[in-house]
Design a protein around this motif. Structure first.
Motif, mmCIF file in Angstrom:
data_model
loop_
_atom_site.group_PDB
_atom_site.id
_atom_site.type_symbol
_atom_site.label_atom_id
_atom_site.label_comp_id
_atom_site.label_asym_id
_atom_site.label_seq_id
_atom_site.Cartn_x
_atom_site.Cartn_y
_atom_site.Cartn_z
ATOM 1 N N PHE A 80 1.014 -1.290 0.015
ATOM 2 C CA PHE A 80 -0.020 0.101 0.065
ATOM 3 C C PHE A 80 0.917 1.215 -0.105
ATOM 4 C CE2 PHE A 80 -3.195 -2.781 1.708
ATOM 5 C CZ PHE A 80 -4.382 -2.716 1.105
ATOM 6 N N THR A 81 0.437 2.291 -0.641
ATOM 7 C CA THR A 81 0.997 3.484 -0.628
ATOM 8 C C THR A 81 0.600 4.313 0.501
ATOM 9 O OG1 THR A 81 1.212 3.473 -3.284
ATOM 10 C CG2 THR A 81 1.362 5.678 -2.031
ATOM 11 N N ALA A 82 -0.670 4.384 0.760
ATOM 12 C CA ALA A 82 -1.253 4.741 1.804
ATOM 13 C C ALA A 82 -2.354 3.787 2.521
ATOM 14 C CB ALA A 82 -2.028 5.904 1.756
ATOM 15 N N PRO A 83 -1.989 3.003 3.195
ATOM 16 C CA PRO A 83 -2.954 2.007 3.767
ATOM 17 C C PRO A 83 -4.081 2.251 4.519
ATOM 18 C CG PRO A 83 -1.066 1.679 5.135
ATOM 19 C CD PRO A 83 -0.727 2.861 4.067
ATOM 20 N N PRO A 84 -5.215 1.372 4.478
ATOM 21 C CA PRO A 84 -6.328 1.923 5.400
ATOM 22 C C PRO A 84 -6.075 1.878 6.864
ATOM 23 C CG PRO A 84 -7.036 0.000 3.648
ATOM 24 C CD PRO A 84 -5.275 0.296 3.547
ATOM 25 N N LYS A 85 -6.795 2.456 7.392
ATOM 26 C CA LYS A 85 -6.350 2.471 8.933
ATOM 27 C C LYS A 85 -6.288 1.265 9.642
ATOM 28 C CE LYS A 85 -7.905 7.392 9.680
ATOM 29 N NZ LYS A 85 -9.047 8.118 10.407
ATOM 30 N N VAL A 86 -7.376 0.188 9.287
ATOM 31 C CA VAL A 86 -7.489 -1.064 9.924
ATOM 32 C C VAL A 86 -7.478 -1.918 8.964
ATOM 33 C CG1 VAL A 86 -8.904 -2.438 11.452
ATOM 34 C CG2 VAL A 86 -9.132 0.112 11.744
ATOM 35 N N LEU A 87 -6.571 -2.961 9.193
ATOM 36 C CA LEU A 87 -6.496 -4.322 8.206
ATOM 37 C C LEU A 87 -6.517 -5.562 8.985
ATOM 38 C CD1 LEU A 87 -3.982 -2.972 5.463
ATOM 39 C CD2 LEU A 87 -6.231 -3.135 5.061
ATOM 40 N N TYR A 88 -7.072 -6.502 8.510
ATOM 41 C CA TYR A 88 -7.054 -7.947 9.112
ATOM 42 C C TYR A 88 -6.737 -8.783 8.205
ATOM 43 C CZ TYR A 88 -9.625 -6.184 12.821
ATOM 44 O OH TYR A 88 -10.133 -5.453 14.105
ATOM 45 N N PRO A 89 -5.735 -9.937 8.483
ATOM 46 C CA PRO A 89 -5.533 -10.960 7.434
ATOM 47 C C PRO A 89 -6.614 -11.734 6.757
ATOM 48 C CG PRO A 89 -4.268 -11.388 9.692
ATOM 49 C CD PRO A 89 -5.655 -10.176 9.665
ATOM 50 N N GLY A 90 -6.630 -11.953 5.365
ATOM 51 C CA GLY A 90 -7.773 -12.565 4.933
ATOM 52 C C GLY A 90 -8.697 -11.725 4.290
ATOM 53 N N LEU A 91 -8.665 -10.053 4.460
ATOM 54 C CA LEU A 91 -9.687 -9.370 3.888
ATOM 55 C C LEU A 91 -9.413 -9.455 2.251
ATOM 56 C CD1 LEU A 91 -9.443 -5.916 5.906
ATOM 57 C CD2 LEU A 91 -11.218 -7.896 5.962
ATOM 58 N N SER A 92 -10.716 -9.691 1.334
ATOM 59 C CA SER A 92 -10.431 -9.728 0.316
ATOM 60 C C SER A 92 -10.994 -8.492 -0.610
ATOM 61 C CB SER A 92 -11.267 -11.025 -0.355
ATOM 62 O OG SER A 92 -12.610 -10.824 0.205
ATOM 63 N N GLY A 93 -10.791 -8.656 -1.858
ATOM 64 C CA GLY A 93 -11.120 -7.440 -2.808
ATOM 65 C C GLY A 93 -10.722 -7.840 -4.213
ATOM 66 N N GLU A 94 -10.614 -6.540 -5.006
ATOM 67 C CA GLU A 94 -10.251 -6.764 -6.248
ATOM 68 C C GLU A 94 -9.146 -5.757 -6.415
ATOM 69 O OE1 GLU A 94 -13.883 -6.094 -8.347
ATOM 70 O OE2 GLU A 94 -14.211 -8.165 -8.562
ATOM 71 N N GLY A 95 -8.299 -5.931 -7.636
ATOM 72 C CA GLY A 95 -7.224 -5.073 -7.947
ATOM 73 C C GLY A 95 -7.032 -4.932 -9.600
ATOM 74 N N ASN A 96 -6.910 -3.755 -9.903
ATOM 75 C CA ASN A 96 -6.355 -3.395 -11.231
ATOM 76 C C ASN A 96 -5.020 -2.819 -11.370
ATOM 77 O OD1 ASN A 96 -8.875 -3.768 -13.192
ATOM 78 N ND2 ASN A 96 -9.696 -2.628 -11.341
ATOM 79 N N ILE A 97 -4.004 -3.727 -12.001
ATOM 80 C CA ILE A 97 -2.637 -3.338 -12.162
ATOM 81 C C ILE A 97 -2.420 -2.240 -13.325
ATOM 82 C CG2 ILE A 97 -0.380 -3.960 -12.057
ATOM 83 C CD1 ILE A 97 -1.356 -6.578 -10.985
ATOM 84 N N ILE A 98 -1.956 -1.358 -13.400
ATOM 85 C CA ILE A 98 -1.960 -0.045 -14.359
ATOM 86 C C ILE A 98 -0.601 -0.605 -15.197
ATOM 87 C CG2 ILE A 98 -2.004 2.004 -15.086
ATOM 88 C CD1 ILE A 98 -4.326 1.266 -13.681
#
Length: 361
Positions: A286-304
């Motif tokens: 992360f360049t600027a991570p969210p305030k709260v993170l937990y192992p296993g959180l999921s989502g999507e990404g787009n690599i430019i």
């Protein structure tokens, strides 16, 4: 008659309007090409803890969520290896030591054989050289000379064989003694209660065994990782992995944060493909991570992988056979560049003033 004259121009207008509805002009817009990936959040330096011995978990010295320092004990195992193994190892050391340097050592028996062989060698040597001198003076028989020469050669060979046997046996017994000592040391360790320590300064993310459960060396018993440093684990399809390089920007969305978009950079590319999913694993930070993170959180990404601020583009649905478009002058070849989900860049073949007809399905 008047009705027919008025109806024909109206029909032409309707037909003309129907064609214009399917005609568009290319647009000059910002174009971004990206590679899609699924995303899972993992702590940095996350590792699974294994026991070095089989046994029973006696007590967990920490709880999930606790912070631990490198070298800090996290759990205690009671070893169930029979103490008989240790006693057998001790007896093997005693026997190996006795064979090597004890009063009834194997080497002592070989030494006795060597002393006897040395006496025979000296006696046969004296007899042979005496008989040889006599034979030179033409005294004595040829048979007597040959017999003493043969005895001398045999005793020489026997003495040499015993010396070789002595040195070889000595090395073997010394090696056996060292091996027995090592086995005994290992058995002493294995008979003691075993404490598992943390390898890093981090956080306990999982305790996988409860006190009283059996523990072996093949199954993990805990998971430890960094407390405040998280990595983005991304799965990329094998057809896209060649487009990825270190340092590329990625835009991340997490299910836990709704539509919020977080920027990251590719930090690692694993070269091995997962044969089951046909994907490659890459990591981003992360360049600027969210305030709260937990192992296993999921989502999507787009690599430019490429960006242009202003370029000529058309909808993908207007592209025919991958490199043609339908214009008022018929089919024309075009050269395409960047692509995203719905638009494609046109490098050459048409201009921004070229009307395009939508292909018929």
């Amino acid at each position: 008659m008047t009705f027919i004259k008025r109806a024909i121009p109206l029909l032409l207008v309707l037909v003309s309007c129907g064609k214009k509805q399917d005609s568009i002009l290319p647009l000059e817009t910002k174009m971004t090409e990206s590679v899609y990936s699924s995303v899972t959040i993992q702590p940095d330096s996350l590792y699974q803890v294994y026991a070095a011995v089989n046994g029973i978990l006696d007590i967990n010295l920490v709880e999930e969520g606790d912070l631990v320092a490198k070298g800090e004990p996290i759990l205690q195992i009671i070893n169930t290896s029979p103490k008989l193994n240790t006693e057998n190892a001790r007896l093997n050391v005693q026997l190996a030591n006795e064979n090597y340097q004890g009063s009834f050592a194997i080497l002592r028996d070989i030494e006795d054989e060597m002393n006897a062989a040395l006496l025979r060698f000296k006696n046969d040597s004296i007899n042979f050289y005496r008989q040889e001198n006599l034979w030179k003076q033409k005294i004595g028989s040829k048979l007597e000379y040959d017999t003493k020469k043969l005895n001398f050669e045999l005793s020489t060979n026997q003495l040499q064989l015993l010396k070789t046997k002595y040195n070889r046996t000595k090395n073997e017994l010394k090696t056996q003694l060292e091996q027995a000592k090592n086995s005994y040391k290992t058995s002493l360790i294995n008979t003691k209660d075993f404490t598992v320590d943390s390898k890093i300064n981090g956080k306990i993310y999982a305790l996988l065994k409860n006190p009283g459960e059996l523990v072996n060396t093949m199954e993990p018993i805990a998971a430890i990782g960094k407390e405040d440093i998280f990595l983005i684990e991304m799965l990329v399809d094998e057809v896209d992995i060649v487009k990825i390089s270190l340092g590329l920007k990625a835009l991340i969305t997490l299910d836990a944060y709704g539509s919020d978009v977080f920027e990251a950079k590719i930090s690692k590319i694993y070269p091995r493909k997962d044969e089951r999913s046909q994907t490659f694993i890459i990591e981003a930070e992360f360049t600027a991570p969210p305030k709260v993170l937990y192992p296993g959180l999921s989502g999507e990404g787009n690599i430019i992988i490429a960006e242009k601020e202003k370029t000529l583009t058309i909808p993908k649905e207007y592209l025919i056979e991958g490199n043609k478009v339908n214009t008022s002058d018929g089919l024309m070849d075009v050269t395409i560049g960047l692509q995203n989900l719905d638009r494609v860049e046109i490098l050459s073949g048409i201009t921004k003033d070229t009307y395009l007809q939508k292909p018929e399905k």
